[in-house]
Design an enzyme around this catalytic site. Structure first.
Site, PDB file in Angstrom:
ATOM      1  N   ASP A  56      45.096  37.874  38.910  1.00  0.00           N
ATOM      2  CA  ASP A  56      43.909  38.367  40.228  1.00  0.00           C
ATOM      3  C   ASP A  56      44.320  39.959  40.489  1.00  0.00           C
ATOM      4  O   ASP A  56      44.984  40.216  41.288  1.00  0.00           O
ATOM      5  CB  ASP A  56      43.911  37.654  40.821  1.00  0.00           C
ATOM      6  N   GLU A  62      49.147  26.647  38.491  1.00  0.00           N
ATOM      7  CA  GLU A  62      50.665  27.301  38.783  1.00  0.00           C
ATOM      8  C   GLU A  62      51.541  25.463  39.168  1.00  0.00           C
ATOM      9  O   GLU A  62      52.522  25.533  38.952  1.00  0.00           O
ATOM     10  CB  GLU A  62      50.802  28.343  39.700  1.00  0.00           C
ATOM     11  N   ASP A  93      42.522  27.147  34.946  1.00  0.00           N
ATOM     12  CA  ASP A  93      42.860  28.259  35.951  1.00  0.00           C
ATOM     13  C   ASP A  93      43.453  27.698  37.605  1.00  0.00           C
ATOM     14  O   ASP A  93      43.352  26.562  36.686  1.00  0.00           O
ATOM     15  CB  ASP A  93      40.988  28.975  37.347  1.00  0.00           C
TER      16      ASP A  93
END
Length: 921
Positions: free
Chosen positions: A589, A516, A513
């Site tokens: 999300d 980015e 997770d």
């Protein structure tokens, strides 16, 4: 996960007007559109052209014309550029442009990560030819069906298939290359006067909020227009919460005012119907019309914006032409063109370069149960027991960050998870696995072995001053592993060994997770662009591939931790072209709303079209509390996502499938069981994706490319070529409008009722099911005995559901292997083709790697049986069935549905690993 629980804050993320290079390239396009008789200032020197071994090279010069003289600063102060056109053996073409003698070399290492092998030049082409119009043409392809037509002045490349123009580069003259230069090199007052200095905005430094991007290399962006002649619909460039067919951002009636942005960002509760950047970026675009299809891959991992405009066709056709304008902040202009001729061909060509999806372990396509957070080992045991009590199958239980010791990855909370190995073994005894979260930010802690080692080995990202970068994320003060450094990748992979990741077993897998990467204190909640990687590579050049490099290193670690290599399972939030080689991704999300539920379908279809088929959306929505109807409908649709996981935020109410009571528990159970009954079909589709590069769930136009009514249809989809699925995304709906394509029959998956296309029909969609239809001409393999996990199904017999077409024919496949190892790459698998022709069903092997060696899986499982066969759509009655030479009575008799005969053979007992036939008499 995201930083806070609230609606998206647009002010945290840049608009084009706040991005210097976006503003400059858009201003250049404005200048072109506002200038009569605009011509590109780039010229190709005819005398410089050389064609050798499938590679054409030439000198490209920036020589401003009268119309473009006001834009001289866009590149006039450079000695020239090199053009390369590579004709590849898969019929793709690579086009590269860069400075001939740059003052500062651009980053040009992306191919090492993205491409799966060295490119091979084609020998299938004709020599360069010049016609009376001064155009040079190369004919290439196995039948010389493709052409690249090159214009010298103004510079332009046109691609044709069988003489039909299919793609044009620089037709609008928007090619613009910002040469790296000293700051005082540019002093063109005309540019500032004409365009209010927009052509120089943010060239040397740029401030966003309180953070300054120092831009030590100066301006180095580039842009190019790519035109799709007489193609109105283009697709791809994920990730955006938008429609399947991309919307216009320029020109009269533009649907968006902002360009589509590719820049991996942590955007929680993202906006619907927006071109805003999200978690992943794949700069691949597919254009499709009734008579042509073309693909483009813009191989660049820097921030990229794309404008889309519909213009009148120059041929006088009623169809519009799509013109796109691509611009990236750094790197080299490096793109690939795929001419197909079909979209299936294009995706195979594309995947031959960047890789097809990795064949996952079989458990990975089952149902995954997750929330932030299952807080203790006792919690895990109780959730697992809940699935047992309510007889709901699942394969994987997930743990979020709270399972760690102080958010130190590769650790366990000593009080809440005192015996993680015993916990994993308990799940494994039922065929189940566990996944734990591991992110790229490492807590700065002098007593944390991971932090200590990475610091000692200099494996962290540096700031612009070449000191270790320090930012804020879940553990507090953190550092980020530099995966541009080859040593960092190998070191990271080594952390997954059982003697380093204490408490892990071979049934524990990984969730990447925040990659980015998400940096709470960084600009746009990510790493600063002027952060430095290995060999002084600026982060701006590789931002969009950072998450994929992290994903790759994790997959490597899970593979090599075992002496006998085991296929990894790694879920990643960030992605780029090539991420499909490492595992699954999800859409990020999302929110517990009907709108977020509805947009999941076009998002997943788009991601699949861009070569990444193993994707899903959080069932139920990550943020918020779904009402029972929404949750149930999402499960019903999620059962047909390639990656099927329910997930929820820490502050949301618990929502395990049984907590809402009846009738919702039964309806959710039925949806999950439907997924498990179809696992043989799903696994077969994953095998096809791993070899052919095709998506697993497909837009309607993919299967019906000549039907123009399907081109913008993104509220229903196909699973493979066999199943039509229409999610119910409106509260209180009891009927759905379903488009049945083709002049054929469609059979209700649940009761066999028949619909015939083409056209839209209103069909029932009661609370307990959504519309799912099997296409005539297909054969679906199923396993129908309810089990607690996919592992416990591996010895179960199969059912073949056959839906014959109007010619009485049907076909389908079944793929099986051990579901865990890489032995299938050596030929240890079963691949059967089933066909019905002339009322005879046959089974034959398609295993191209059969050898005299008796492989382990084939030896153990070739005796598996096809127990039950269902024939639908027969044109006449059947009195008996002959299996091989053995007559068998039809035990179920004959039922008629929609004027078609249905026959069920309930005790066929046919070995899956052998050739056989079944004849209907």
């Amino acid at each position: 996960m995201a930083l806070v629980v609230s609606a998206v804050k647009r002010e945290d993320f840049k608009s084009c007007a706040q991005s210097g290079f976006c503003t400059r390239n858009r201003a250049y396009a404005d200048l072109a559109s506002e200038t009569p008789d605009w011509e590109s200032p780039f010229r190709l020197d005819p005398a410089s052209l050389q064609l050798e071994d499938g590679i054409l090279t030439g000198d490209l010069m920036h020589t401003p014309t009268t119309s473009s003289s006001s834009a001289e600063s866009s590149g006039a102060l450079n000695d020239g550029y090199t053009l390369e056109i590579h004709l590849l053996d898969n019929d793709a073409v690579r086009v590269r442009m860069s400075e001939r003698d740059p003052k500062r070399r651009r980053y040009d290492g992306l191919h090492k990560t993205v491409l799966v092998k060295p490119l091979i030049s084609s020998s299938q082409y004709d020599h360069l030819a010049r016609d009376e119009n001064g155009l040079f043409t190369i004919n290439y392809g196995s039948q010389r069906q493709n052409s690249a037509r090159i214009r010298f002045a103004p510079f332009q490349i046109e691609f044709l298939v069988d003489g039909v123009s299919t793609l044009v580069l620089n037709e609008g003259g928007l090619l613009k290359i910002e040469a790296a230069q000293a700051r005082n090199d540019v002093a063109d007052t005309r540019t500032r006067a004409l365009l209010e200095r927009r052509l120089e905005q943010g060239m040397w430094s740029e401030r966003f909020k309180d953070i300054v991007d120092t831009k030590p290399r100066g301006p180095e962006s580039f842009g190019l227009d790519i035109t799709f002649p007489e193609i109105e619909d283009v697709y791809g460039i994920p990730e955006h919460a938008s429609s399947l067919s991309l919307k216009t951002t320029r020109g009269p009636g533009a649907q968006y005012t902002e360009p589509y942005r590719l820049y991996n960002l942590d955007v929680f509760e993202y906006e619907i119907d927006s071109p805003m950047a999200l978690y992943g970026s794949i700069p691949f675009m597919l254009g499709h019309s009734k008579d042509k299809t073309v693909g483009v891959f813009w191989m660049n991992a820097a921030e990229t914006w794309i404008d889309i405009e519909k213009i009148k066709s120059t041929s006088g056709s009623n169809r519009k032409t799509t013109r796109t304008h691509w611009y990236s902040e750094a790197g080299v202009l490096d793109l690939f063109v795929f001419l197909g001729p079909t979209h299936r061909d294009i995706l195979k060509q594309y995947s031959s370069l960047v890789g097809a999806t990795a064949l996952p372990q079989s458990f990975a396509i089952g149902y995954h149960q997750c929330r932030w957070n299952y807080i203790s080992q006792k919690d895990v045991t109780e959730v697992d027991a809940g699935f047992e009590k309510h007889e709901i199958p699942y394969d994987v239980l997930w743990l979020d960050i709270e399972h760690t010791d102080g958010k130190r990855y590769f650790t366990w909370h000593p009080e809440q998870f005192p015996d993680p190995i015993d916990m994993q073994l308990h799940l494994a005894s039922k065929g189940r696995k566990m996944v734990t979260i591991i992110d790229p930010h490492i807590k700065m802690d002098k007593e944390y072995h991971v932090s200590i080692e990475a610091t000692d080995k200099s494996l962290f990202v540096m700031n612009s001053l070449l000191s270790p970068f320090d930012g804020w994320c879940w553990p507090g003060s953190s550092q980020w592993v530099d995966f541009e450094n080859p040593r960092a990748k190998d070191w990271w992979a080594s952390q997954f060994s059982y003697d380093r990741y204490i408490g892990s077993t071979n049934t524990l897998f990984t969730w990447n997770d925040m990659n980015e990467p998400s940096v709470f204190t960084g600009p746009e909640i990510t790493l600063p662009k002027d952060a430095m990687h290995h060999n002084r590579v600026e982060h701006r050049s590789i931002h969009n591939i950072y998450g994929a490099m992290f994903h790759a290193a994790t997959a490597q670690g899970l593979t090599t931790r075992n002496e006998t290599l085991q296929r990894p399972f790694v879920l990643s939030r960030a992605f780029f072209a090539g991420s499909q080689r490492y595992g699954a991704i999800w859409t990020g999300d999302n929110k517990a709303s009907w709108e977020h539920f509805a947009v999941a379908t076009p998002m997943l279809l788009t991601i699949g079209l861009a070569g990444l088929p193993f994707s899903g959306a959080d069932v139920g929505g990550f943020f918020g509390d779904p009402e029972p109807e929404l949750l149930t409908r999402w499960y019903q649709a999620g059962a047909f996502y390639p990656f099927f996981r329910a997930h929820a935020h820490l502050d949301s109410k618990r929502r395990e499938p049984w907590l809402f009571g009846e009738p919702y528990t039964s309806q959710i159970r039925a949806a999950i069981r439907t997924r498990y009954s179809l696992l043989p079909l799903w696994y077969t589709l994953f095998q096809e994706a791993s070899t052919e590069g095709v998506p697993i769930i497909r837009p309607m136009f993919f299967e019906f490319p000549s039907d123009e009514l399907t081109y913008r249809m993104d509220d229903q989809f196909m699973v493979g070529d066999a199943l039509l699925v229409k999610p119910v995304t409106t509260a209180g709906a009891t009927h759905s409008e379903v488009y049945f394509a083709g002049n054929e029959k469609w059979f209700d998956f649940y009761d066999g009722q028949v619909k015939r296309g083409p056209g839209v029909q209103s069909v029932p969609s009661p609370a307990y099911k959504i519309p799912v239809y099997q296409r005539a001409g297909t054969i679906i393999p199923k396993r129908e005995k309810p089990r607690r996990s996919s592992k416990e199904m591996e010895n179960d017999p199969f059912t073949l559901v056959i839906a014959v077409d109007s010619n009485g024919e049907a076909s389908g496949r079944l793929y099986l292997d051990d579901g865990e190892s890489f032995e299938y790459t050596r030929g240890d698998y079963i691949l059967r083709e089933f066909k019905v022709q002339g009322r005879v069903l046959t089974s034959r092997s398609l295993n191209r790697q059969e050898s005299e060696t008796e492989w382990s899986f084939i030896r153990r499982f070739s005796s598996l049986k096809v127990e039950r066969i269902v024939f639908q759509g027969l044109s006449g009655p059947v009195s008996r069935v002959v299996i091989g030479d053995r007559p068998t009575a039809v035990e179920s008799g004959h039922d008629v549905a929609g004027g078609q005969y249905v026959v069920v053979v309930s005790k066929a007992n046919l070995p899956i690993g052998q050739d056989w036939s079944v004849t209907l008499l």
